[in-house]
Scaffold this active site. Sequence first.
Site, PDB file in Angstrom:
ATOM      1  N   GLU A 293       4.980  40.719  34.310  1.00 39.07           N
ATOM      2  CA  GLU A 293       5.632  40.037  33.171  1.00 39.07           C
ATOM      3  C   GLU A 293       5.083  40.604  31.856  1.00 39.07           C
ATOM      4  O   GLU A 293       5.831  40.843  30.913  1.00 39.07           O
ATOM      5  CB  GLU A 293       5.385  38.520  33.212  1.00 39.07           C
ATOM      6  CG  GLU A 293       6.181  37.768  34.268  1.00 39.07           C
ATOM      7  CD  GLU A 293       5.517  37.792  35.628  1.00 39.07           C
ATOM      8  OE1 GLU A 293       4.393  38.333  35.761  1.00 39.07           O
ATOM      9  OE2 GLU A 293       6.120  37.258  36.578  1.00 39.07           O
TER      10      GLU A 293
ATOM     11  N   SER B  77      -0.224  41.766  34.467  1.00 35.80           N
ATOM     12  CA  SER B  77       0.898  41.333  35.300  1.00 35.80           C
ATOM     13  C   SER B  77       2.188  42.079  34.932  1.00 35.80           C
ATOM     14  O   SER B  77       2.315  42.654  33.844  1.00 35.80           O
ATOM     15  CB  SER B  77       1.109  39.823  35.147  1.00 35.80           C
ATOM     16  OG  SER B  77       1.691  39.553  33.899  1.00 35.80           O
TER      17      SER B  77
ATOM     18  N   SER C 154     -11.167  40.001  32.503  1.00 34.68           N
ATOM     19  CA  SER C 154     -10.540  38.696  32.765  1.00 34.68           C
ATOM     20  C   SER C 154     -11.575  37.583  32.809  1.00 34.68           C
ATOM     21  O   SER C 154     -12.718  37.799  33.197  1.00 34.68           O
ATOM     22  CB  SER C 154      -9.804  38.723  34.109  1.00 34.68           C
ATOM     23  OG  SER C 154      -8.899  39.787  34.141  1.00 34.68           O
TER      24      SER C 154
ATOM     25  N   GLN D 149     -15.050  46.731  35.452  1.00 34.39           N
ATOM     26  CA  GLN D 149     -14.508  46.111  34.239  1.00 34.39           C
ATOM     27  C   GLN D 149     -14.772  44.613  34.224  1.00 34.39           C
ATOM     28  O   GLN D 149     -14.374  43.910  35.151  1.00 34.39           O
ATOM     29  CB  GLN D 149     -12.995  46.289  34.189  1.00 34.39           C
ATOM     30  CG  GLN D 149     -12.489  47.678  34.435  1.00 34.39           C
ATOM     31  CD  GLN D 149     -11.019  47.770  34.106  1.00 34.39           C
ATOM     32  OE1 GLN D 149     -10.640  47.896  32.951  1.00 34.39           O
ATOM     33  NE2 GLN D 149     -10.184  47.682  35.116  1.00 34.39           N
TER      34      GLN D 149
ATOM     35  N   GLU E  19      -5.722  51.871  32.279  1.00 33.48           N
ATOM     36  CA  GLU E  19      -5.518  51.037  33.469  1.00 33.48           C
ATOM     37  C   GLU E  19      -4.061  51.097  33.933  1.00 33.48           C
ATOM     38  O   GLU E  19      -3.778  51.272  35.110  1.00 33.48           O
ATOM     39  CB  GLU E  19      -5.926  49.592  33.175  1.00 33.48           C
ATOM     40  CG  GLU E  19      -5.738  48.697  34.382  1.00 33.48           C
ATOM     41  CD  GLU E  19      -6.401  47.344  34.223  1.00 33.48           C
ATOM     42  OE1 GLU E  19      -7.256  47.002  35.034  1.00 33.48           O
ATOM     43  OE2 GLU E  19      -6.050  46.612  33.276  1.00 33.48           O
TER      44      GLU E  19
END
Length: 408
Positions: free
Chosen positions: A375, A373, A131, A128, A246
């Site tokens: 969060e 993440s 990011s 992938q 994912e």
Amino acid sequence: MSTMEDVASFRLRARAWLAENMPRIDPDAAARPPGDDDEEWTKARELQQKLHSGGFAGICFPVAYGGLGLTPAHQEAFTEESLPYQMPLLLNVPTFSICAPTILDMGTEEQKTSRIGAAIRGEEILCQFLSEPSGGSDLAGLITRADRDGDTWVLNGAKTWSTSAYAADWALCLARTDWDAPKHRGLTMFLMPTKAPGVTMNRIRQVNGSTEFCEEFFDDVVLPASAVVGEVNDGWRVASRQLFHERTAVGGGSPYVSGRGDRIASTPASDPLEIARVTGRAGDPAVRERIGAYLTTQKVQEQLVERVSRGIQGGQLPPPAASFMRLLHAEADWERNDIAVQIAGALATTGTGGAVVGVNYLMRQGASLGGGSTEMSRNIISERVLGMPREFAADRDIPFGQVKRARG
Ligand SMILES: Cc1cc2nc3c(=O)[nH]c(=O)nc-3n(C[C@H](O)[C@H](O)[C@H](O)COP(=O)(O)OP(=O)(O)OC[C@H]3O[C@@H](n4cnc5c(N)ncnc54)[C@H](O)[C@@H]3O)c2cc1C
């Protein structure tokens, strides 16, 4: 019409075939960080090729794309039988659990036939490119660009934290194709060769010594129109599906993986029970209490994965509920790492076997970042499962080219 083999007979057939054909787990191989050297990848490809020639590869993928077209229950039975054997676990994430299902859901016939088939045969590995150095949580804010040039696309930009990209053949790469549209609406997903001309790939050395992460720089990388997955400027829909797979994979609920876990979590050196035995502390009441807590979390995790997976499959829960699995995975992983170090004590840094516990601990926070993440998982659960108000975003509905951002 052929009838589907029942799970019990499939299990028996798998048990006999595994005993006859797959090598047993080698306890000495467990100490290295996973996915770090070429030999391991060659081995993973060979193991996958064995599964394929034995007729046990791609259990839940459709027959049309090289799989067996069977159910998650068949896969689970095979996984249970496979536990004593070496399995191509390196291929589970992201090749089989994230990239292949995304191509299956969103790709063209040609992409599905070529890439999924080759992965199942053990010929190709997928990764992938999502990011970027400017940040991963705000994925829709990415700045790698793809500009149309006649029938082709020209990519420029940079990606980072790509798990095992150096060993991969193809990548799902998200790039910006319309700078006048708001950020989610100007993206396109591409399926690109990792070694295309113009791609410079470096390996990143982590604190635990592993070099499985990569970063990539794109300088005028040319891709054909057929590289687009889904529609041009509709890449966020593809990426959302990819992120769903994912989170499901990271949470342990993917029906597309064969064998249990990633390599670290499944090694004896990470198992608190094994560490207690090796360090002679299995009788210590405080240690037993911690192990009890660890085993309880494991049970809760198993039940949660089953309940949430069924809920999503049956439509009682929306796909963003996969974030529950992803979140508990991180919490369970922290707990396992913490308890392992508490039991090993000083041996975590000094002892021969125990030293692996210390090295594994250095990746403790990885579980709360990889797969998005924790969060961000909490944000998703609150906004898209519980229906709470959305987080403020200054760039919503503004043409991306006009959004203020730091110049890198
Ligand atoms: C094991 C592992 C494997 C990975 N594999 C891949 C891969 O194969 N391909 C790939 O493209 N990437 C991969 N990544 C990268 C991963 O997707 C990113 O690390 C992740 O999305 C977070 O992005 P970031 O590291 O840039 O942190 P940032 O986005 O910079 O975030 C930093 C911190 O701020 C918090 N934060 C940011 N925004 C918000 C918000 N809106 N609300 C609350 N908190 C917020 C984050 O939670 C985090 O704690 C991997 C990472 C790990 C650890």
